[in-house]
Design a protein around this motif. Structure first.
Motif, PDB file in Angstrom:
ATOM      1  N   PRO A  37       0.836  -1.200   0.000  1.00  0.00           N
ATOM      2  CA  PRO A  37       0.000   0.000   0.000  1.00  0.00           C
ATOM      3  C   PRO A  37       0.873   1.253   0.000  1.00  0.00           C
ATOM      4  O   PRO A  37       1.920   1.283   0.635  1.00  0.00           O
ATOM      5  N   HIS A  57      -3.806  -5.820  -1.919  1.00  0.00           N
ATOM      6  CA  HIS A  57      -4.249  -5.246  -0.641  1.00  0.00           C
ATOM      7  C   HIS A  57      -5.595  -4.548  -0.781  1.00  0.00           C
ATOM      8  O   HIS A  57      -5.795  -3.755  -1.694  1.00  0.00           O
ATOM      9  N   PHE A  62      -7.373   0.615   5.478  1.00  0.00           N
ATOM     10  CA  PHE A  62      -6.571   1.706   6.031  1.00  0.00           C
ATOM     11  C   PHE A  62      -7.356   2.980   6.314  1.00  0.00           C
ATOM     12  O   PHE A  62      -6.815   3.924   6.877  1.00  0.00           O
ATOM     13  N   ARG A  65      -7.399   3.086   9.995  1.00  0.00           N
ATOM     14  CA  ARG A  65      -6.243   2.556  10.707  1.00  0.00           C
ATOM     15  C   ARG A  65      -5.189   3.606  11.024  1.00  0.00           C
ATOM     16  O   ARG A  65      -4.165   3.280  11.570  1.00  0.00           O
ATOM     17  N   CYS A 217      -0.884 -13.893  15.907  1.00  0.00           N
ATOM     18  CA  CYS A 217      -0.290 -12.600  15.583  1.00  0.00           C
ATOM     19  C   CYS A 217      -1.380 -11.556  15.363  1.00  0.00           C
ATOM     20  O   CYS A 217      -1.116 -10.361  15.364  1.00  0.00           O
ATOM     21  N   PHE A 218      -2.610 -12.011  15.132  1.00  0.00           N
ATOM     22  CA  PHE A 218      -3.772 -11.131  14.925  1.00  0.00           C
ATOM     23  C   PHE A 218      -3.721 -10.363  13.607  1.00  0.00           C
ATOM     24  O   PHE A 218      -4.437  -9.375  13.441  1.00  0.00           O
ATOM     25  N   ALA A 219      -2.891 -10.815  12.682  1.00  0.00           N
ATOM     26  CA  ALA A 219      -2.867 -10.155  11.373  1.00  0.00           C
ATOM     27  C   ALA A 219      -4.230 -10.301  10.694  1.00  0.00           C
ATOM     28  O   ALA A 219      -4.726  -9.369  10.063  1.00  0.00           O
ATOM     29  N   HIS A 222      -6.546  -7.711  12.231  1.00  0.00           N
ATOM     30  CA  HIS A 222      -6.160  -6.329  11.993  1.00  0.00           C
ATOM     31  C   HIS A 222      -6.232  -5.931  10.525  1.00  0.00           C
ATOM     32  O   HIS A 222      -6.379  -4.762  10.215  1.00  0.00           O
ATOM     33  N   VAL A 223      -6.121  -6.906   9.642  1.00  0.00           N
ATOM     34  CA  VAL A 223      -6.169  -6.566   8.221  1.00  0.00           C
ATOM     35  C   VAL A 223      -7.611  -6.534   7.724  1.00  0.00           C
ATOM     36  O   VAL A 223      -7.895  -5.986   6.672  1.00  0.00           O
ATOM     37  N   TRP A 230     -10.695  -3.086  16.428  1.00  0.00           N
ATOM     38  CA  TRP A 230      -9.267  -2.890  16.339  1.00  0.00           C
ATOM     39  C   TRP A 230      -8.556  -2.874  17.686  1.00  0.00           C
ATOM     40  O   TRP A 230      -8.323  -3.905  18.275  1.00  0.00           O
ATOM     41  N   ASP A 231      -8.232  -1.699  18.238  1.00  0.00           N
ATOM     42  CA  ASP A 231      -7.465  -1.665  19.486  1.00  0.00           C
ATOM     43  C   ASP A 231      -8.235  -2.250  20.671  1.00  0.00           C
ATOM     44  O   ASP A 231      -7.671  -2.443  21.739  1.00  0.00           O
ATOM     45  N   ALA A 276      -3.055 -12.320   4.592  1.00  0.00           N
ATOM     46  CA  ALA A 276      -2.211 -11.731   5.629  1.00  0.00           C
ATOM     47  C   ALA A 276      -1.628 -12.795   6.550  1.00  0.00           C
ATOM     48  O   ALA A 276      -0.569 -12.583   7.135  1.00  0.00           O
ATOM     49  N   PRO A 278       0.514 -15.203   8.204  1.00  0.00           N
ATOM     50  CA  PRO A 278       1.884 -15.582   7.854  1.00  0.00           C
ATOM     51  C   PRO A 278       2.062 -17.098   7.765  1.00  0.00           C
ATOM     52  O   PRO A 278       2.975 -17.555   7.095  1.00  0.00           O
TER      53      PRO A 278
ATOM     54  N   LYS B  53       9.287 -20.157   8.339  1.00  0.00           N
ATOM     55  CA  LYS B  53       8.463 -18.964   8.584  1.00  0.00           C
ATOM     56  C   LYS B  53       8.874 -18.286   9.879  1.00  0.00           C
ATOM     57  O   LYS B  53       9.020 -17.079   9.941  1.00  0.00           O
ATOM     58  N   ARG B 268       1.242   2.283   6.667  1.00  0.00           N
ATOM     59  CA  ARG B 268       0.744   1.031   6.110  1.00  0.00           C
ATOM     60  C   ARG B 268       0.843  -0.140   7.088  1.00  0.00           C
ATOM     61  O   ARG B 268       0.492  -1.266   6.754  1.00  0.00           O
ATOM     62  N   ILE B 270      -0.379  -2.453   9.960  1.00  0.00           N
ATOM     63  CA  ILE B 270      -1.699  -2.743  10.505  1.00  0.00           C
ATOM     64  C   ILE B 270      -1.605  -3.081  11.991  1.00  0.00           C
ATOM     65  O   ILE B 270      -2.566  -3.525  12.602  1.00  0.00           O
ATOM     66  N   CYS B 272      -0.196  -5.492  13.677  1.00  0.00           N
ATOM     67  CA  CYS B 272      -0.594  -6.859  14.027  1.00  0.00           C
ATOM     68  C   CYS B 272       0.380  -7.496  15.000  1.00  0.00           C
ATOM     69  O   CYS B 272      -0.021  -7.984  16.058  1.00  0.00           O
ATOM     70  N   GLY B 273       1.656  -7.495  14.680  1.00  0.00           N
ATOM     71  CA  GLY B 273       2.617  -8.163  15.549  1.00  0.00           C
ATOM     72  C   GLY B 273       3.281  -9.364  14.900  1.00  0.00           C
ATOM     73  O   GLY B 273       4.134 -10.022  15.500  1.00  0.00           O
ATOM     74  N   THR B 274       2.918  -9.631  13.655  1.00  0.00           N
ATOM     75  CA  THR B 274       3.537 -10.739  12.930  1.00  0.00           C
ATOM     76  C   THR B 274       5.063 -10.628  12.941  1.00  0.00           C
ATOM     77  O   THR B 274       5.771 -11.605  13.198  1.00  0.00           O
ATOM     78  N   TYR B 277       6.637 -11.977  16.054  1.00  0.00           N
ATOM     79  CA  TYR B 277       6.498 -13.406  16.338  1.00  0.00           C
ATOM     80  C   TYR B 277       7.324 -14.277  15.394  1.00  0.00           C
ATOM     81  O   TYR B 277       7.556 -15.444  15.663  1.00  0.00           O
ATOM     82  N   PRO B 308      -1.953  -2.873  21.581  1.00  0.00           N
ATOM     83  CA  PRO B 308      -2.277  -1.671  22.366  1.00  0.00           C
ATOM     84  C   PRO B 308      -2.288  -1.933  23.875  1.00  0.00           C
ATOM     85  O   PRO B 308      -2.026  -1.023  24.655  1.00  0.00           O
ATOM     86  N   LYS B 323      -0.819   4.021  16.888  1.00  0.00           N
ATOM     87  CA  LYS B 323      -0.082   3.021  16.132  1.00  0.00           C
ATOM     88  C   LYS B 323       1.358   3.455  15.886  1.00  0.00           C
ATOM     89  O   LYS B 323       2.283   2.665  16.042  1.00  0.00           O
ATOM     90  N   PRO B 358       2.394  -8.395   6.572  1.00  0.00           N
ATOM     91  CA  PRO B 358       1.318  -8.346   5.576  1.00  0.00           C
ATOM     92  C   PRO B 358       1.460  -7.178   4.601  1.00  0.00           C
ATOM     93  O   PRO B 358       0.948  -7.240   3.494  1.00  0.00           O
TER      94      PRO B 358
END
Ligand code: SF4
Ligand code: SF4
Ligand code: SF4
Ligand code: SF4
Lengths: 324, 401
Positions: A37, A57, A62, A65, A217-219, A222-223, A230-231, A276, A278, B53, B268, B270, B272-274, B277, B308, B323, B358
């Motif tokens: 993005p 994407h 966003f 976000r 990871c919560f991707a 969050h995506v 969100w938060d 998203a 992983p 990964k 950009r 998000i 997440c935290g990927t 990890y 958060p 963020k 991501p």
């Protein structure tokens, strides 16, 4: 004029006119096999914006976000057909203000699944080129080059796309793509047929197996453009702690079930969560199954009609059923 | 220590022999995804993708690790032999001595958990091993500040058999931060792929012990093989780009803490935290107590600075409410706060965060931009903006206008 040129022109114009504070599109990532993005503030920078079948994407994600945008930030963004459905869903719920948006619809002939291509090679991908419509040429780190037909390497969601053109847009980047006859054929649910044929016990086992590898990871959450807490996500809350923070097949499944229920009747099957993740968990399983139930029960396709009420806002306590 | 050779077709036998003495963990592909997994005989070890990964940190610093189990129960002494119904009806009528001893009492049990099975991790990369060294400083009582018994028990019971990166990826930047595709830091034995197999060098006593345990699968390396391994190492090192120079980064990150460009860089993300990890060196965790009826456990679970809740205080105030504040922390921790404390970086240059994010946020670019002096104009503008007047991080991280 290419779609990419249209996008650049619309973005430059909107920025120059002050119609938007920034414009969200796509640009090249760390090499030419990746797209990310892009957030453009200056009309002079619009040349970084691109349009290729790698622009997967969903930029609707966003809009909400980037706090602390001033509350009155005006945002321009590109949407493909599928992305526009998530935008319509948010507009239906009055979660975004369309007066503050400038939307460029980008007619789409299908997004390439980079992961499918990755699995064709042992080596990393360093370039993906599109010499002409329908052709995909992939080059790896060691210089191996191979060509694919775009239709063979599309994202699964694109293979069953019914809305290639944006359902909501202020401007459109070039001619529309051909649309399927939606009266003729309903949504294609073949992707979940195998799952649906399982017994309850088998379903439980299958879900526990796929979520066992989740790393929390919560991707995916969050995506997701229609995930709006969100938060304040309940899955992360520790006061009260409703979902165990520990990682395990059952805990992970509970977390995903909650995600599924929170986007029930709102998920547009955009597939952002799948892409998203992983560890490549097939997140569509639960969401698509729920979408199908809602379609079968109410004939409701989330995010397709701007003036429609979301299905779960139609529930009438007095009559105990949905709508009329 | 003699340099040995492991023929490619002897790899399963080698791992099999190790597996008789310890758990073997190796990169294995399941449903198209390569992850470190407990290896079982017959499984192919996947080395072609270069990096699994996630790093193998999960096997030493568990994502979920139980500290202790606890419980309580109401115990009714047998000696009472008395009239239960009467007791329940009127538990305070204790004037009779026989009833007095029959009052139920509460027992609390606490059962500490601490297991650390011997294990060998095969097929990790030098950057993965370096991640352990960086975590060791935090968990291992650096300066006597803190010693984590669970981490250290596992760490001591673990042998790291790393494989040289013959074909580094474009996202690798280990050489920029003092490592390399054949780096030895933290590695117990190094395996370098040459024609027909691996040249194997023990680098520590642990490594030597592991090789001795599986000695039957090994032969002595020939001079030609040793020379070939040397060439592989040199060639691999030359393939890696150096995206930034380290000088000044720490100070510049400090100076840029209130810089508005952090917000642009984070657009950009998000949140997440990927990235944390998959990283071999991110080590943050939170602690949870979980009680179901009368038994429960206290466990720690990975947490990360993008969450958060990570910095939310009991009052509800969050010093990193946005963020971009959280985003800034990850890079500042790795290239500024940690180096301040331990005099080394908290990044080994593996590039996992880049390729698994991501939105492909590129740590090299962030460090290049935010680790450089602020452009004069932007710095001037920032000092005029009311939101950026605070010098202390606590102020800069507060609610911005
Ligand atoms: S749940 Fe997944 S597919 Fe559905 S709207 Fe969210 S990101 Fe898109
Ligand atoms: S993105 Fe994948 S790994 Fe991350 S929380 Fe979601 S399902 Fe789990
Ligand atoms: S910060 Fe990124 S590149 Fe550095 S060690 Fe962690 S995952 Fe690897
Ligand atoms: S940098 Fe990427 S992986 Fe890390 S929190 Fe942001 S979006 Fe997620």
């Amino acid at each position: 004029m290419s779609r990419q040129d249209h996008i650049r022109e619309f973005a430059a114009q909107a920025l120059a006119d002050g119609r938007v504070d920034y414009f969200i599109g796509w640009k090249q990532g760390y090499n030419s096999s990746e797209v990310v993005p892009a957030f453009v503030k200056d009309p002079a920078d619009v040349d970084q914006l691109i349009w290729t079948p790698l622009c997967h994407h969903n930029l609707v994600t966003f809009i909400k976000r980037n706090m602390p945008d001033p509350a009155d930030a005006k945002i321009g963004l590109c949407v493909k057909g599928c992305d526009s459905r998530t935008l319509v869903a948010l507009l239906q719920e009055e979660l975004v203000d369309k007066e503050k948006l400038y939307v460029v619809g980008v007619p789409c002939d299908g997004i390439v699944d980079r992961r499918k291509l990755e699995k064709e090679f042992a080596d990393e991908l360093v370039d993906i080129a599109f010499p002409e419509r329908g052709r995909v040429v992939v080059t790896t780190g060691k210089g191996e080059t191979r060509e694919f037909a775009q239709d063979d390497v599309l994202l699964d969601v694109c293979g069953r796309c019914r809305y290639p053109n944006a359902l909501y847009a202020d401007d459109v980047a070039g001619p529309l793509e051909a649309e399927p006859d939606r009266e003729e054929s309903g949504p294609d649910w073949s992707d979940i047929a195998d799952f649906e044929n399982l017994s309850d016990d088998e379903k439980q086992a299958a879900l526990e197996r796929v979520y066992a590898t989740c790393i929390r990871c919560f991707a995916c959450v969050h995506v997701c453009p229609v995930c709006v807490c969100w938060d304040k996500c309940v899955n992360r809350s520790r006061e009260p702690e409703l979902v165990a923070q520990k990682v395990g097949a059952k805990e992970n499944l509970l977390f995903q079930m909650i995600h599924m229920f929170h986007v029930a009747g709102r998920c547009t099957s955009c597939g952002a969560c799948d892409r998203a993740c992983p560890v490549e968990i097939p997140l569509y399983l639960l969401h698509r199954k729920m979408n199908k139930e809602i379609y079968d029960m109410f004939g409701f396709e989330p995010g397709t009609k701007l003036d429609e009420k979301p299905v779960f806002q139609l529930f009438d306590l007095a009559t105990d059923h949905f709508g009329d | 220590m003699a340099i040995r050779f492991l023929k490619q077709d002897q790899l399963p036998a080698f791992l099999g022999q190790l597996a008789e003495k310890a758990r073997v963990v190796a990169p294995v592909k399941t449903d198209g995804v390569v992850q470190f997994q407990p290896w079982v005989s017959g499984q192919d070890v996947e080395l072609d993708v270069l990096l699994a990964k996630q790093s193998p940190k999960e096997y030493v610093f568990l994502q979920t690790e139980t500290y202790l189990k606890f419980g309580y129960e109401m115990v009714k002494p047998e000696a009472a032999g008395g009239d239960t119904a009467a007791e329940e009806a009127d538990p305070v009528s204790v004037d009779d001595a026989a009833v007095e001893v029959a009052i139920p009492y509460e027992t609390v049990t606490v059962e500490p958990q601490n297991e650390a099975p011997a294990q060998v991790i095969f097929g990790l990369r030098p950057c993965d091993a370096r991640g352990f060294v960086q975590m060791d400083q935090v968990f291992g009582g650096y300066g006597g500040f803190y010693y984590d018994p669970l981490y250290n028990a596992r760490r001591e019971a673990t042998t790291l058999l790393a494989v040289t990166c013959r074909e580094p990826r474009s996202t690798c930047f280990c050489t920029a931060i003092g490592g390399g595709p054949a780096g030895e830091e933290g590695v117990d034995a190094l395996f370098t792929q040459v024609d027909g197999g691996f040249v194997v060098e023990a680098l520590t006593e642990k490594g030597e012990a592991a090789l001795a345990a599986a000695g039957a699968a090994l032969t002595d390396a020939t001079d030609a093989q040793i020379a070939a391994a040397g060439e592989v190492k040199t060639a691999a090192g030359a393939k890696i780009d150096v995206p930034f120079a380290l000088e000044g980064i720490r100070d510049n990150l400090h100076d840029n803490i209130a810089d508005d460009r952090w917000h642009d860089q984070a657009m950009r993300c998000i949140s997440c935290g990927t990235c944390t990890y998959v990283c071999p060196s991110c080590y943050c965790f939170s602690i949870n107590d979980e009680l179901v009826e009368s038994t429960g456990e206290r466990y720690r679970v990975w947490d990360n600075c993008f969450n958060p809740l990570y910095t939310e205080e009991t009052s509800g105030h969050n010093p990193r409410a946005q963020k971009s504040n959280r985003f800034r922390n990850r890079f500042s921790h790795k290239f500024w706060y940690y180096p301040d404390k331990y005099d080394s970086l908290l990044c080994s240059g593996c590039g996992r965060c880049i390729m698994n994010c991501p939105t492909r946020i590129d740590i090299r670019e962030i460090v290049r931009v935010m680790g450089a002096p602020a452009p004069a104009v932007a710095a001037g503008a920032a000092s005029e903006a009311p939101a950026a007047t605070g010098d202390a991080p606590a102020v800069a991280e507060g609610k911005e206008a």
